[in-house]
Scaffold this motif. Structure first.
Motif, PDB file in Angstrom:
ATOM      1  N   UNK A  39       0.474  -1.206   0.052  1.00 23.15           N
ATOM      2  CA  UNK A  39      -0.167  -0.364  -0.116  1.00 23.15           C
ATOM      3  C   UNK A  39       0.974   1.093   0.031  1.00 23.15           C
ATOM      4  N   UNK A  40       1.705   1.299   0.141  1.00 19.90           N
ATOM      5  CA  UNK A  40       3.252   2.243   0.035  1.00 19.90           C
ATOM      6  C   UNK A  40       3.000   2.852  -1.189  1.00 19.90           C
ATOM      7  N   UNK A  41       3.393   2.195  -2.197  1.00 24.18           N
ATOM      8  CA  UNK A  41       3.100   3.069  -3.273  1.00 24.18           C
ATOM      9  C   UNK A  41       0.996   3.204  -4.271  1.00 24.18           C
ATOM     10  N   UNK A  42       1.860   4.562  -4.531  1.00 27.01           N
ATOM     11  CA  UNK A  42       0.321   4.801  -4.919  1.00 27.01           C
ATOM     12  C   UNK A  42       0.232   6.129  -6.168  1.00 27.01           C
ATOM     13  N   UNK A  43      -0.744   5.777  -6.663  1.00 29.06           N
ATOM     14  CA  UNK A  43      -0.647   6.689  -7.364  1.00 29.06           C
ATOM     15  C   UNK A  43      -1.142   7.823  -8.369  1.00 29.06           C
ATOM     16  N   UNK A  44      -1.407   8.791  -9.595  1.00 31.67           N
ATOM     17  CA  UNK A  44      -2.195   9.598  -9.125  1.00 31.67           C
ATOM     18  C   UNK A  44      -1.912  10.230 -10.696  1.00 31.67           C
ATOM     19  N   UNK A  45      -3.672  11.035 -11.191  1.00 31.36           N
ATOM     20  CA  UNK A  45      -3.384  11.056 -11.884  1.00 31.36           C
ATOM     21  C   UNK A  45      -3.963  12.931 -12.610  1.00 31.36           C
ATOM     22  N   UNK A  46      -3.332  13.885 -12.867  1.00 30.54           N
ATOM     23  CA  UNK A  46      -4.353  15.125 -13.104  1.00 30.54           C
ATOM     24  C   UNK A  46      -3.800  16.195 -14.063  1.00 30.54           C
ATOM     25  N   UNK A  47      -4.159  16.890 -14.312  1.00 33.77           N
ATOM     26  CA  UNK A  47      -3.707  18.349 -15.667  1.00 33.77           C
ATOM     27  C   UNK A  47      -2.114  16.706 -16.331  1.00 33.77           C
ATOM     28  N   UNK A  48      -1.618  18.171 -16.163  1.00 33.20           N
ATOM     29  CA  UNK A  48      -0.132  17.389 -16.766  1.00 33.20           C
ATOM     30  C   UNK A  48       0.544  16.811 -16.844  1.00 33.20           C
ATOM     31  N   UNK A  49       0.732  15.868 -15.495  1.00 31.95           N
ATOM     32  CA  UNK A  49       1.161  15.328 -14.430  1.00 31.95           C
ATOM     33  C   UNK A  49       0.345  13.928 -13.874  1.00 31.95           C
ATOM     34  N   UNK A  50       1.109  13.196 -14.455  1.00 37.59           N
ATOM     35  CA  UNK A  50       1.163  11.876 -13.437  1.00 37.59           C
ATOM     36  C   UNK A  50       1.548  11.314 -12.227  1.00 37.59           C
ATOM     37  N   UNK A  51       1.288  11.220 -11.302  1.00 40.69           N
ATOM     38  CA  UNK A  51       2.479  10.982 -10.301  1.00 40.69           C
ATOM     39  C   UNK A  51       2.620   9.965  -9.444  1.00 40.69           C
TER      40      UNK A  51
END
Lengths: 108, 120
Positions: free
Chosen positions: A59-71
């Motif tokens: 669970x320590x690994x998480x992703x997100x994505x918005x606008x011009x950047x994914x993280x």
């Protein structure tokens, strides 16, 4: 062709949080997948469809994505997380997949 | 259990040819999108080629016209024929299958890779 831009390197102390970015034009409208690559091993999927986590990935690994950047965010970083990380997109209506250039995560 | 086992890599002179094979078990090469992905020494992951379930193929600009992807459905094997090899084709080549959902595809199962070295 679509271009994904990643920082070449990120350094973080054990126990801290690492943030790895993946930039692309309106990437928030696409699904982003992340792979961990260690020397001598095949890549391992650590996050997919922006923020889903495959079975067996902490669970320590998480992703997100918005606008011009994914993280990709790695919390409570451990020495074993040291690796190269690659983002990837592939829309079904496009001909082929694209990888980012990769980010080397160093655990200090 | 899904397994992908590549073979056929080795040392070849510039301008030469090699054929990589990927023996697949646990899934059908004809019912899945299958790709070859490579990583040159010190470089990042690079997608090389894909074959879709219907047989349509695509190639990266760097290999188009020199490489050819194919499959043997009866043997469940994926191939990559590599001709006119160049020094910058030196890399570990991975056989990969895809999973597609929600309008996007990601790489699912990977082989262990096979090393191709092109001498100049």
């Amino acid at each position: 062709s679509y271009v994904l831009t990643q920082p070449p390197s990120v350094s973080v102390a054990p126990g801290k949080t690492a943030t790895i970015t993946c930039g692309g034009n309106n990437i928030g409208s696409k699904s982003v997948h992340w792979y961990q690559k260690k020397p001598g091993q095949a890549p391992l999927l650590v996050s997919y469809y922006d923020s889903d986590r495959p079975s067996g990935i902490p669970e320590r690994f998480s992703g997100s994505n918005s606008g011009n950047t994914a993280t990709l965010t790695i919390s409570r970083v451990e020495a074993g997380d040291e690796a190269d990380y690659y983002c990837q997109v592939w829309e079904i209506n496009s001909d082929y997949p694209v990888f980012g250039g990769g980010t080397k995560l160093t655990v200090l | 259990e899904v397994q992908l086992v590549e073979s056929g890599g080795g040392l070849v002179q510039q301008g030469g040819s090699l054929r990589l094979s990927c023996e697949v078990s646990g899934l059908s090469v004809s019912n899945n999108y299958m790709s070859w992905v490579r990583q040159a020494p010190g470089k990042g992951l690079e997608w090389v080629s894909v074959i879709y379930t219907g047989g349509t193929t695509y190639y990266a600009d760097s290999v188009r016209g020199r490489f050819s992807i194919s499959r043997d459905n009866s043997k469940n094997i994926l191939y990559l024929q590599m001709n006119s090899l160049r020094a910058d084709d030196t890399a570990v080549y991975y056989c990969v299958d895809h999973y597609c959902s929600r309008g996007s595809c990601h790489f699912d199962f990977w082989g262990q890779g096979t090393l191709v070295t092109v001498s100049s």
